[in-house]
Scaffold this motif. Sequence first.
Motif, PDB file in Angstrom:
ATOM      1  N   LYS A  21       0.845  -1.198   0.000  1.00  0.00           N
ATOM      2  CA  LYS A  21       0.000   0.000   0.000  1.00  0.00           C
ATOM      3  C   LYS A  21       0.880   1.248   0.000  1.00  0.00           C
ATOM      4  O   LYS A  21       1.744   1.407   0.863  1.00  0.00           O
ATOM      5  CB  LYS A  21      -0.902  -0.023   1.235  1.00  0.00           C
ATOM      6  CG  LYS A  21      -1.922   1.084   1.278  1.00  0.00           C
ATOM      7  CD  LYS A  21      -2.960   0.833   2.372  1.00  0.00           C
ATOM      8  CE  LYS A  21      -3.948   1.987   2.436  1.00  0.00           C
ATOM      9  NZ  LYS A  21      -5.096   1.679   3.289  1.00  0.00           N
ATOM     10  N   ASN A  27      -1.079   6.396  -4.683  1.00  0.00           N
ATOM     11  CA  ASN A  27      -2.397   5.888  -5.070  1.00  0.00           C
ATOM     12  C   ASN A  27      -3.592   6.641  -4.495  1.00  0.00           C
ATOM     13  O   ASN A  27      -4.742   6.301  -4.789  1.00  0.00           O
ATOM     14  CB  ASN A  27      -2.535   4.405  -4.699  1.00  0.00           C
ATOM     15  CG  ASN A  27      -1.683   3.515  -5.586  1.00  0.00           C
ATOM     16  OD1 ASN A  27      -1.041   2.596  -5.098  1.00  0.00           O
ATOM     17  ND2 ASN A  27      -1.677   3.791  -6.878  1.00  0.00           N
ATOM     18  N   GLU A  58      -6.092   5.288 -16.505  1.00  0.00           N
ATOM     19  CA  GLU A  58      -6.579   5.946 -15.298  1.00  0.00           C
ATOM     20  C   GLU A  58      -6.632   4.940 -14.145  1.00  0.00           C
ATOM     21  O   GLU A  58      -6.786   3.748 -14.386  1.00  0.00           O
ATOM     22  CB  GLU A  58      -7.962   6.553 -15.554  1.00  0.00           C
ATOM     23  CG  GLU A  58      -9.037   5.519 -15.879  1.00  0.00           C
ATOM     24  CD  GLU A  58     -10.415   6.158 -16.086  1.00  0.00           C
ATOM     25  OE1 GLU A  58     -10.590   7.344 -15.776  1.00  0.00           O
ATOM     26  OE2 GLU A  58     -11.294   5.437 -16.550  1.00  0.00           O
ATOM     27  N   SER A  60      -4.223   5.995 -11.377  1.00  0.00           N
ATOM     28  CA  SER A  60      -2.944   6.280 -10.710  1.00  0.00           C
ATOM     29  C   SER A  60      -1.764   6.415 -11.660  1.00  0.00           C
ATOM     30  O   SER A  60      -0.701   6.881 -11.266  1.00  0.00           O
ATOM     31  CB  SER A  60      -2.625   5.193  -9.675  1.00  0.00           C
ATOM     32  OG  SER A  60      -3.635   5.161  -8.711  1.00  0.00           O
ATOM     33  N   THR A 100      -5.912  -9.478  -9.495  1.00  0.00           N
ATOM     34  CA  THR A 100      -6.088  -8.951  -8.140  1.00  0.00           C
ATOM     35  C   THR A 100      -7.564  -8.754  -7.829  1.00  0.00           C
ATOM     36  O   THR A 100      -8.066  -9.165  -6.792  1.00  0.00           O
ATOM     37  CB  THR A 100      -5.355  -7.602  -7.996  1.00  0.00           C
ATOM     38  OG1 THR A 100      -4.030  -7.756  -8.512  1.00  0.00           O
ATOM     39  CG2 THR A 100      -5.294  -7.158  -6.557  1.00  0.00           C
ATOM     40  N   LYS A 101      -8.257  -8.101  -8.773  1.00  0.00           N
ATOM     41  CA  LYS A 101      -9.661  -7.773  -8.511  1.00  0.00           C
ATOM     42  C   LYS A 101     -10.618  -8.807  -9.089  1.00  0.00           C
ATOM     43  O   LYS A 101     -11.816  -8.733  -8.873  1.00  0.00           O
ATOM     44  CB  LYS A 101      -9.976  -6.397  -9.105  1.00  0.00           C
ATOM     45  CG  LYS A 101      -9.144  -5.306  -8.451  1.00  0.00           C
ATOM     46  CD  LYS A 101      -9.534  -3.933  -8.966  1.00  0.00           C
ATOM     47  CE  LYS A 101      -8.848  -2.845  -8.140  1.00  0.00           C
ATOM     48  NZ  LYS A 101      -9.057  -1.502  -8.683  1.00  0.00           N
TER      49      LYS A 101
END
Length: 194
Positions: A21, A27, A58, A60, A100-101
């Motif tokens: 993170k 981020n 888009e 970050s 990841t998502k």
Amino acid sequence: MELLKNKIVEEGIVLSDTVLKVDTFLNHQMDPFLMQEMGKEFAAYFADAGITKVVTIESSGIAPAIMAALHLEVPMIFARKRKSLTLQDGLLTAKVYSFTKQEENEISIADKFISEDDTVLIIDDFLANGQAAFGLMELVKQANAKVAGIGIVIEKAFQDGGKQLREQGVNVYSLARVSSLADNKVTFATEQIE
Ligand code: G4P
Ligand code: NA
Ligand code: NA
């Protein structure tokens, strides 16, 4: 890049063995001075590559990309993400699956912004499995433009994206390469891949 590595060590939070993170400078909250220095670094590395456009995704990727574009003195274009597949004219589109998502997004750029005369530098904040990078390369390919290389802020070298891209001959330049996030600790790769 020492400035970035120091920032990662001081402010990065290891969320798991695979996720870092960095919402204090990349981020969510963004550090403009760091962005500027990263933009200069990308611009210096790709100075002789004949770049005419910088392309990112888009959200970050936008900050490091605009800074790289500023120093290369070229326009920057960000691909838009959306879930629905509404057909529209005048768009270059590619599908990007996020492991990841666990979701698929369609990414797109208006075709008027990239032509066969362009040499493109792709920029992104993270390189993990490389799906975003491959999607952006696909958009550039659809425009019959060239990809000069890919500039990444943080590469997670223990995931496969960097390896796959370099095996295809893509010039991937990462400002920080993280080799491990095990034991709640950020370890950087010692070898330089250029
Ligand atoms: P890939 O493109 O390399 O295959 O990556 P992946 O699908 O795993 O990444 C999905 C999203 O998660 C991307 O952001 C990516 O930048 C981000 N990401 C991947 N690994 C990390 C990590 O360790 N830390 C953080 N902070 N982010 C990570 P995105 O959904 O496109 O969001 P945005 O930030 O650009 O808006
Ligand atoms: Na991201
Ligand atoms: Na991104």
